[in-house]
Design a protein around this motif. Structure first.
Motif, PDB file in Angstrom:
ATOM      1  N   ALA A   8       0.812  -1.219   0.000  1.00 54.73           N
ATOM      2  CA  ALA A   8       0.000   0.000   0.000  1.00 54.73           C
ATOM      3  C   ALA A   8       0.845   1.269   0.000  1.00 54.73           C
ATOM      4  O   ALA A   8       0.301   2.370  -0.045  1.00 54.73           O
ATOM      5  N   ARG A   9       2.160   1.134   0.055  1.00 55.91           N
ATOM      6  CA  ARG A   9       3.042   2.302   0.052  1.00 55.91           C
ATOM      7  C   ARG A   9       3.718   2.404  -1.317  1.00 55.91           C
ATOM      8  O   ARG A   9       4.628   1.617  -1.620  1.00 55.91           O
ATOM      9  N   ILE A  10       3.295   3.361  -2.099  1.00 55.59           N
ATOM     10  CA  ILE A  10       3.827   3.542  -3.450  1.00 55.59           C
ATOM     11  C   ILE A  10       4.773   4.735  -3.452  1.00 55.59           C
ATOM     12  O   ILE A  10       4.469   5.791  -2.907  1.00 55.59           O
ATOM     13  N   LEU A  11       5.919   4.563  -4.104  1.00 51.86           N
ATOM     14  CA  LEU A  11       6.903   5.634  -4.218  1.00 51.86           C
ATOM     15  C   LEU A  11       6.901   6.195  -5.629  1.00 51.86           C
ATOM     16  O   LEU A  11       6.793   5.442  -6.607  1.00 51.86           O
ATOM     17  N   ALA A  12       7.064   7.510  -5.750  1.00 50.50           N
ATOM     18  CA  ALA A  12       7.209   8.127  -7.065  1.00 50.50           C
ATOM     19  C   ALA A  12       7.933   9.450  -6.916  1.00 50.50           C
ATOM     20  O   ALA A  12       7.744  10.167  -5.926  1.00 50.50           O
ATOM     21  N   GLY A  13       8.757   9.771  -7.884  1.00 51.37           N
ATOM     22  CA  GLY A  13       9.446  11.051  -7.849  1.00 51.37           C
ATOM     23  C   GLY A  13      10.256  11.248  -9.106  1.00 51.37           C
ATOM     24  O   GLY A  13      10.575  10.288  -9.819  1.00 51.37           O
ATOM     25  N   GLY A  14      10.582  12.507  -9.399  1.00 51.66           N
ATOM     26  CA  GLY A  14      11.347  12.826 -10.584  1.00 51.66           C
ATOM     27  C   GLY A  14      12.606  13.599 -10.262  1.00 51.66           C
ATOM     28  O   GLY A  14      12.657  14.358  -9.292  1.00 51.66           O
ATOM     29  N   SER A  15      13.657  13.377 -11.059  1.00 58.11           N
ATOM     30  CA  SER A  15      14.939  14.059 -10.926  1.00 58.11           C
ATOM     31  C   SER A  15      15.574  13.688  -9.589  1.00 58.11           C
ATOM     32  O   SER A  15      15.878  12.520  -9.345  1.00 58.11           O
ATOM     33  N   THR A  16      15.759  14.667  -8.688  1.00 59.38           N
ATOM     34  CA  THR A  16      16.191  14.338  -7.328  1.00 59.38           C
ATOM     35  C   THR A  16      15.255  13.303  -6.719  1.00 59.38           C
ATOM     36  O   THR A  16      15.691  12.301  -6.143  1.00 59.38           O
ATOM     37  N   GLY A  17      13.936  13.530  -6.868  1.00 58.97           N
ATOM     38  CA  GLY A  17      12.964  12.581  -6.340  1.00 58.97           C
ATOM     39  C   GLY A  17      13.037  11.232  -7.000  1.00 58.97           C
ATOM     40  O   GLY A  17      12.712  10.211  -6.387  1.00 58.97           O
ATOM     41  N   GLY A  18      13.467  11.186  -8.268  1.00 60.31           N
ATOM     42  CA  GLY A  18      13.647   9.905  -8.950  1.00 60.31           C
ATOM     43  C   GLY A  18      14.747   9.092  -8.306  1.00 60.31           C
ATOM     44  O   GLY A  18      14.602   7.884  -8.087  1.00 60.31           O
ATOM     45  N   GLU A  24      15.782   9.495  -5.244  1.00 60.34           N
ATOM     46  CA  GLU A  24      15.308   9.169  -3.897  1.00 60.34           C
ATOM     47  C   GLU A  24      14.392   7.945  -3.893  1.00 60.34           C
ATOM     48  O   GLU A  24      14.498   7.093  -3.013  1.00 60.34           O
ATOM     49  N   THR A  25      13.475   7.875  -4.861  1.00 59.63           N
ATOM     50  CA  THR A  25      12.551   6.743  -4.862  1.00 59.63           C
ATOM     51  C   THR A  25      13.289   5.427  -5.053  1.00 59.63           C
ATOM     52  O   THR A  25      12.995   4.439  -4.384  1.00 59.63           O
ATOM     53  N   LEU A  26      14.253   5.406  -5.977  1.00 61.40           N
ATOM     54  CA  LEU A  26      15.005   4.169  -6.176  1.00 61.40           C
ATOM     55  C   LEU A  26      15.862   3.858  -4.956  1.00 61.40           C
ATOM     56  O   LEU A  26      15.940   2.701  -4.515  1.00 61.40           O
ATOM     57  N   ALA A  27      16.491   4.878  -4.375  1.00 65.59           N
ATOM     58  CA  ALA A  27      17.323   4.660  -3.191  1.00 65.59           C
ATOM     59  C   ALA A  27      16.496   4.127  -2.024  1.00 65.59           C
ATOM     60  O   ALA A  27      16.906   3.192  -1.317  1.00 65.59           O
ATOM     61  N   MET A  28      15.317   4.699  -1.800  1.00 61.84           N
ATOM     62  CA  MET A  28      14.474   4.234  -0.704  1.00 61.84           C
ATOM     63  C   MET A  28      14.011   2.801  -0.945  1.00 61.84           C
ATOM     64  O   MET A  28      13.911   2.001  -0.007  1.00 61.84           O
ATOM     65  N   LYS A  29      13.745   2.481  -2.196  1.00 58.15           N
ATOM     66  CA  LYS A  29      13.346   1.105  -2.528  1.00 58.15           C
ATOM     67  C   LYS A  29      14.510   0.137  -2.314  1.00 58.15           C
ATOM     68  O   LYS A  29      14.319  -0.983  -1.820  1.00 58.15           O
ATOM     69  N   VAL A  30      15.722   0.567  -2.667  1.00 54.42           N
ATOM     70  CA  VAL A  30      16.908  -0.283  -2.518  1.00 54.42           C
ATOM     71  C   VAL A  30      17.298  -0.445  -1.049  1.00 54.42           C
ATOM     72  O   VAL A  30      17.583  -1.550  -0.575  1.00 54.42           O
ATOM     73  N   PHE A  31      17.299   0.658  -0.300  1.00 48.53           N
ATOM     74  CA  PHE A  31      17.746   0.617   1.094  1.00 48.53           C
ATOM     75  C   PHE A  31      16.682   0.098   2.056  1.00 48.53           C
ATOM     76  O   PHE A  31      17.010  -0.408   3.131  1.00 48.53           O
ATOM     77  N   TYR A  32      15.403   0.224   1.658  1.00 48.12           N
ATOM     78  CA  TYR A  32      14.304  -0.216   2.522  1.00 48.12           C
ATOM     79  C   TYR A  32      13.322  -1.070   1.725  1.00 48.12           C
ATOM     80  O   TYR A  32      12.140  -0.737   1.603  1.00 48.12           O
ATOM     81  N   PRO A  33      13.787  -2.189   1.174  1.00 49.71           N
ATOM     82  CA  PRO A  33      12.949  -2.990   0.277  1.00 49.71           C
ATOM     83  C   PRO A  33      11.771  -3.671   0.960  1.00 49.71           C
ATOM     84  O   PRO A  33      10.835  -4.104   0.280  1.00 49.71           O
ATOM     85  N   ASP A  34      11.814  -3.775   2.283  1.00 48.94           N
ATOM     86  CA  ASP A  34      10.705  -4.399   3.007  1.00 48.94           C
ATOM     87  C   ASP A  34       9.567  -3.420   3.291  1.00 48.94           C
ATOM     88  O   ASP A  34       8.490  -3.833   3.723  1.00 48.94           O
ATOM     89  N   PHE A  84       8.542  -0.515   1.083  1.00 50.22           N
ATOM     90  CA  PHE A  84       7.825   0.114  -0.019  1.00 50.22           C
ATOM     91  C   PHE A  84       7.481  -0.869  -1.132  1.00 50.22           C
ATOM     92  O   PHE A  84       8.222  -1.808  -1.414  1.00 50.22           O
ATOM     93  N   GLY A  85       6.334  -0.602  -1.770  1.00 47.39           N
ATOM     94  CA  GLY A  85       5.865  -1.429  -2.870  1.00 47.39           C
ATOM     95  C   GLY A  85       6.240  -0.851  -4.214  1.00 47.39           C
ATOM     96  O   GLY A  85       7.406  -0.544  -4.469  1.00 47.39           O
ATOM     97  N   ARG A  86       5.248  -0.680  -5.085  1.00 45.94           N
ATOM     98  CA  ARG A  86       5.490  -0.199  -6.442  1.00 45.94           C
ATOM     99  C   ARG A  86       6.250   1.118  -6.403  1.00 45.94           C
ATOM    100  O   ARG A  86       5.941   2.014  -5.608  1.00 45.94           O
ATOM    101  N   THR A  87       7.251   1.245  -7.285  1.00 46.82           N
ATOM    102  CA  THR A  87       8.126   2.414  -7.277  1.00 46.82           C
ATOM    103  C   THR A  87       8.278   2.963  -8.687  1.00 46.82           C
ATOM    104  O   THR A  87       8.673   2.240  -9.607  1.00 46.82           O
ATOM    105  N   TYR A  88       7.968   4.255  -8.841  1.00 41.97           N
ATOM    106  CA  TYR A  88       8.089   4.940 -10.130  1.00 41.97           C
ATOM    107  C   TYR A  88       9.293   5.880 -10.074  1.00 41.97           C
ATOM    108  O   TYR A  88       9.297   6.846  -9.308  1.00 41.97           O
ATOM    109  N   HIS A 134       9.660   0.742 -11.927  1.00 45.60           N
ATOM    110  CA  HIS A 134       9.527   1.229 -13.303  1.00 45.60           C
ATOM    111  C   HIS A 134      10.318   2.524 -13.435  1.00 45.60           C
ATOM    112  O   HIS A 134      10.178   3.435 -12.628  1.00 45.60           O
ATOM    113  N   VAL A 135      11.165   2.592 -14.481  1.00 44.74           N
ATOM    114  CA  VAL A 135      12.055   3.730 -14.679  1.00 44.74           C
ATOM    115  C   VAL A 135      11.765   4.381 -16.030  1.00 44.74           C
ATOM    116  O   VAL A 135      11.654   3.689 -17.046  1.00 44.74           O
TER     117      VAL A 135
END
Length: 318
Positions: A77-87, A89-99, A101-105, A235-236
């Motif tokens: 139920a926790r979806i991440l999305a962001g662009g540029s700096t936020g892009g 951040e979203t991948l980093a948060m997904k990588v560092f805290y994979p347990d 966050f769910g779908r990540t844009y 998704h990137v």
């Protein structure tokens, strides 16, 4: 991260129609603001210079929000999305805290592989400011338009930041990357990745960056642990004429993720032909138009409904 998830989208009546239709999932949009003395965001990770923002977000902010609002405290139920700096951040948060966050844009992210830190290879290049072709040295560009015209170079931008504020206090882009990725220097400020006057790269700092914040490297080195927790969730998108050459690192990420096994990554990528910084993908209804906010929200709705466990009552979703 880096602003509200739908940053850059145009809100119109189609969004209202989506929001008021029956059968669509409902969301609470959380825009994370974590400004530091170095920049208007800490990149949402733990940094020795900026502070433990990743820990604060995941262990304090999110649990607090979920205790105060009608939110579902589950990974799906926790979806991440962001662009540029936020892009990034979203991948980093997904990588560092994979347990967590769910779908990540991940939209047009800052450098996800430091073999292409914009156009600089911090591991193999000796100098950030110049490309050395043997018979000629050329100033390395930092920004372009979508026709390829150079706006300014890495050296020019770094000199501007050096004049605007010493010790990474310019509030500029190169300064915040050092503030986020670098070890603590002897003067109490971030240790520079290169000499700001000459551009000579510090390989010891580059190695620190690699081990701690090179997302592609971290994924490959830790795939056995991280892979099962993020496969199919990321998704990137990036334009192949990104104004800051950020597409180059994404190409490396795609190539690496296509080789991953046990499990396969199922990380998906869209590259927009002749598209610059800010491109989030094409409309599924009209491939000649940019992805609209309501179309993206529909994708989130489908994901939520498909992944909601049976025991979750529908009135929590619809």
């Amino acid at each position: 991260p880096g602003g509200s998830a739908p940053v850059g989208f145009r809100v119109n009546n189609d969004v209202y129609k989506f929001w008021t239709e029956d059968g669509n999932a409902r969301f609470i949009a959380v825009s994370i603001r974590d400004a530091t003395p170095y920049y208007d965001t800490a990149y949402s990770v733990d940094s020795v210079n900026s502070g433990p923002y990743g820990t604060a977000i995941t262990e304090e902010l999110i649990p607090y929000l979920e205790s105060q609002f009608r939110m579902i405290p589950e990974k799906w139920a926790r979806i991440l999305a962001g662009g540029s700096t936020g892009g990034w951040e979203t991948l980093a948060m997904k990588v560092f805290y994979p347990d967590i966050f769910g779908r990540t844009y991940v939209w047009y992210p800052d450098g996800v592989d430091f073999n292409y830190y914009q156009l600089i290879n911090i591991y193999n290049d000796d100098n950030a400011y110049y490309s050395d072709f043997g018979w000629v040295k050329t100033e390395r560009p930092s920004a372009r338009d979508t026709h390829g015209n150079i706006r300014f170079t890495v050296k020019q931008e770094n000199y501007f930041e050096m004049a605007a504020g010493p010790s990474n206090r310019s509030g500029g882009q190169w300064s915040v990357w050092e503030a986020t990725y670098s070890p603590l220097g002897a003067d109490g400020f971030p240790q520079p990745i290169w000499d700001q006057v000459t551009g000579e790269i510090n390989k010891d700092v580059a190695e620190y960056w690699k081990e701690n914040f090179d997302l592609n490297y971290i994924l490959q080195e830790n795939w056995e642990e991280i892979g099962p927790k993020i496969a199919g969730d990321v998704h990137v998108t990036v334009g192949d004429m990104d104004n800051y050459y950020l597409n180059e690192a994404v190409y490396l990420l795609k190539a690496a993720m296509e080789k991953m096994e046990n499990p396969v990554s199922d990380m998906t990528f869209d590259f927009g032909a002749n598209q610059g910084h800010g491109w989030k993908g094409w409309s599924p209804a009209n491939p000649e138009k940019a992805l609209a906010l309501q179309e993206w929200l529909a994708q989130l709705s489908e994901y939520m409904i498909e992944n909601a466990p049976e025991e979750v009552e529908k009135n929590w979703i619809y």
